[in-house]
Write a protein that holds these residues in place. Structure first.
Motif, short mmCIF file in Angstrom:
data_model
loop_
_atom_site.label_atom_id
_atom_site.label_comp_id
_atom_site.label_asym_id
_atom_site.label_seq_id
_atom_site.Cartn_x
_atom_site.Cartn_y
_atom_site.Cartn_z
N PHE A 1 0.83 -1.20 0.00
CA PHE A 1 0.00 0.00 0.00
C PHE A 1 0.87 1.26 0.00
CE2 PHE A 1 -2.19 3.37 2.36
CZ PHE A 1 -3.34 3.51 1.60
N ARG A 2 2.01 1.19 0.64
CA ARG A 2 2.90 2.34 0.74
C ARG A 2 3.91 2.39 -0.40
NH1 ARG A 2 5.09 2.13 6.74
NH2 ARG A 2 6.26 3.87 5.89
N ASN A 3 3.76 1.49 -1.36
CA ASN A 3 4.70 1.44 -2.47
C ASN A 3 4.57 2.69 -3.35
OD1 ASN A 3 6.66 0.25 -4.15
ND2 ASN A 3 5.07 -0.46 -5.54
N LEU A 4 5.69 3.14 -3.88
CA LEU A 4 5.71 4.31 -4.75
C LEU A 4 6.15 3.90 -6.15
CD1 LEU A 4 7.39 7.00 -2.46
CD2 LEU A 4 4.97 6.77 -3.02
N ARG A 5 5.71 4.68 -7.12
CA ARG A 5 6.08 4.46 -8.51
C ARG A 5 7.03 5.57 -8.94
NH1 ARG A 5 3.63 6.86 -12.74
NH2 ARG A 5 1.90 7.44 -11.35
N THR A 6 8.17 5.17 -9.48
CA THR A 6 9.16 6.14 -9.96
C THR A 6 9.13 6.21 -11.48
OG1 THR A 6 10.88 4.44 -9.97
CG2 THR A 6 10.67 5.77 -7.99
N GLN A 7 9.27 7.40 -11.99
CA GLN A 7 9.23 7.60 -13.44
C GLN A 7 10.16 8.74 -13.82
OE1 GLN A 7 5.31 8.20 -14.95
NE2 GLN A 7 5.96 8.37 -17.09
N LEU A 8 10.93 8.52 -14.88
CA LEU A 8 11.85 9.53 -15.37
C LEU A 8 11.13 10.38 -16.41
CD1 LEU A 8 14.81 10.41 -15.01
CD2 LEU A 8 15.37 9.03 -17.03
N SER A 9 10.93 11.64 -16.09
CA SER A 9 10.20 12.54 -16.98
C SER A 9 11.17 13.51 -17.65
CB SER A 9 9.13 13.30 -16.19
OG SER A 9 9.71 14.02 -15.13
N ASP A 10 10.62 14.44 -18.41
CA ASP A 10 11.45 15.39 -19.15
C ASP A 10 12.27 16.23 -18.19
OD1 ASP A 10 10.32 14.42 -21.43
OD2 ASP A 10 8.75 15.95 -21.52
N GLY A 11 13.46 16.51 -18.61
CA GLY A 11 14.31 17.35 -17.77
C GLY A 11 15.78 17.02 -17.83
#
Length: 331
Positions: A104-114
Motif C-alpha cells: 500500500f505504501r509502495n511508490l512508482r518512480t518515473q523519469l520525466s522530461d528534464g
C-alpha cells in the motif's frame, strides 16, 4: 515469446484433460490419481520449504524499519514501523498478511522530461493484489461445502454475502467477477509496463494463466455449461475420506479439466514464487522485534577466537597512556 509459451502450456494442459476424459474415459486418472499425487506433492514440498527456511541461521535482528526505534522514555517510538516487542510484531505481521501494508505504501518512480525523477502513488497494484488474494481465499472457503456432509454456518454465510446482489440464476458470486478482473489487470500490467515485461519470466506468466484457466472453467461450469454438482460432491467426499470412487453419474469433462488445472497449481505451488504465502511468516525482516539497543544478540555460530579486551590493552600500554595524559582505569 515468454507469454505465448506460458499461455500454450496451460492451454495444452486443459486440452489434455478434456480430451482424456471425453475420448479416453480417463476419469479415474484425472479425478483420483492426479489430485492425490498433487496434494502429496503440495504437502511434501511446502513442508520441505518451511523446514529449509526454518533451519537457515538468523543470528541477528534484521527487521526492515522506517520509524523511530524505542530508545529513551521521552522519545516517541513507532510501534508498528519499528516494533520493539511481540505485540508490535504481531500487529505488523497481521497488517502485512491481511492488508498488504508495505505494498500500500509502495511508490512508482518515473523519469520525466528534464530529466527529472518523479515519484507517484501506486495504489492500483495494491488494490488488484488485495482483491485477487481475498477473492481467491473466499472462493476456496466456498468450495469447502463439497468436502463436508453438512455445510457449516460460516460457509453458508460467506456464500450469502458473496451473492447478496441476487443477480441471475444461479446467483452471481461477486468474487468470481473480482478474481477475473484482478488477474486480468495483473497480466495487463505485467505485459504493458516495459520495465516489468523485461524482467518477467515464464514462471511469472504461467501461474497467472493457470489461475485464469481455473477461474474461467469454474465460471463456465457455474453459469454456462452445467455439470452434475451432486456427482462432484460425491467424488470430493470420497477423496477426502480416502475412499476414492467415481460417481455413477457423468459429471462432465469440464469439471475434470477444472480439477486437473487445480491439481497442477497445487503441485506447482512449492516450486514457485507462490510459496510466499508461507514464506512471509518466516521472513526475518518481518517477524523480528527490533530490540538491538535493549538486548545484545550474540551470534551462536561465531568461531571461537581470542579477543584482546580493553583491560589487556590497558595493561600493555598503561605507561604510555599515562605519559600521553590519557585516563586509565587502573593506576
Amino acid at each position: 515469446m515468454k507469454v505465448l509459451v506460458s499461455f500454450f502450456a496451460v492451454l495444452v494442459l486443459a486440452l489434455v484433460a478434456y480430451a482424456g476424459v471425453e475420448a479416453a474415459n480417463l476419469q479415474y486418472l484425472f479425478g483420483v490419481i492426479i489430485p492425490y499425487a498433487a496434494f502429496v506433492t503440495f504437502l511434501a514440498g511446502v513442508v520441505f520449504r518451511i523446514l529449509k527456511w526454518g533451519s537457515s541461521p538468523v543470528p541477528f535482528r534484521i527487521p526492515t524499519t522506517c520509524g523511530q526505534q524505542k530508545t529513551l522514555p521521552w522519545i516517541k517510538s513507532s510501534k508498528l514501523e519499528n516494533p520493539s516487542g511481540l505485540l508490535g510484531v504481531i500487529a505488523r505481521m497481521a497488517l502485512e498478511v491481511l492488508f498488504f501494508r508495505s505494498l500500500f505504501r509502495n511508490l512508482r518512480t518515473q523519469l520525466s522530461d528534464g530529466p527529472r525523477l518523479a515519484y507517484g502513488e501506486a495504489k492500483w497494484l495494491w488494490l488488484a493484489g488485495l482483491a485477487f488474494h481475498w477473492s481467491f481465499l473466499i472462493i476456496l472457503l466456498r468450495h469447502l461445502r463439497f468436502f463436508m456432509e453438512k455445510v457449516p454456518l460460516p460457509i453458508t454465510m460467506i456464500e450469502a454475502l458473496d451473492s447478496f446482489l441476487q443477480l441471475g440464476a444461479p446467483l452471481l458470486y461477486m468474487t468470481d467477477v473480482v478474481l477475473l478482473l484482478a488477474v486480468t489487470y495483473l497480466f495487463i500490467r505485467r505485459v504493458g509496463i516495459p520495465q516489468l515485461r523485461y524482467i518477467s519470466l515464464i514462471n511469472d506468466y504461467f501461474p497467472l494463466f493457470l489461475i485464469l484457466g481455473i477461474a474461467v472453467t469454474g465460471v463456465l461450469m457455474r453459469y454456462f455449461f452445467k455439470v452434475d454438482v451432486v456427482g462432484a460432491k460425491m467424488l470430493a467426499m470420497s477423496l477426502i475420506s480416502l475412499k476414492p470412487a467415481l460417481p455413477e453419474v457423468q459429471i462432465g469433462a469440464l469439471f475434470y479439466t477444472h480439477l486437473f488445472l487445480l491439481s497442477v497449481l497445487f503441485a506447482y505451488f512449492p516450486f514457485s514464487k507462490l510459496t510466499h504465502m508461507a514464506g512471509v511468516f518466516l521472513s526475518p525482516t518481518r517477524n523480528m522485534a527490533n530490540n538491538s539497543r535493549a538486548k545484545r544478540h550474540v551470534n551462536p555460530w561465531n568461531y571461537p577466537v581470542h579477543v584482546h579486551t580493553y583491560q589487556e590493552y590497558e595493561d600493555d600500554f598503561r605507561e604510555k597512556m599515562k605519559g600521553a595524559g590519557l585516563p586509565v582505569e587502573k593506576e
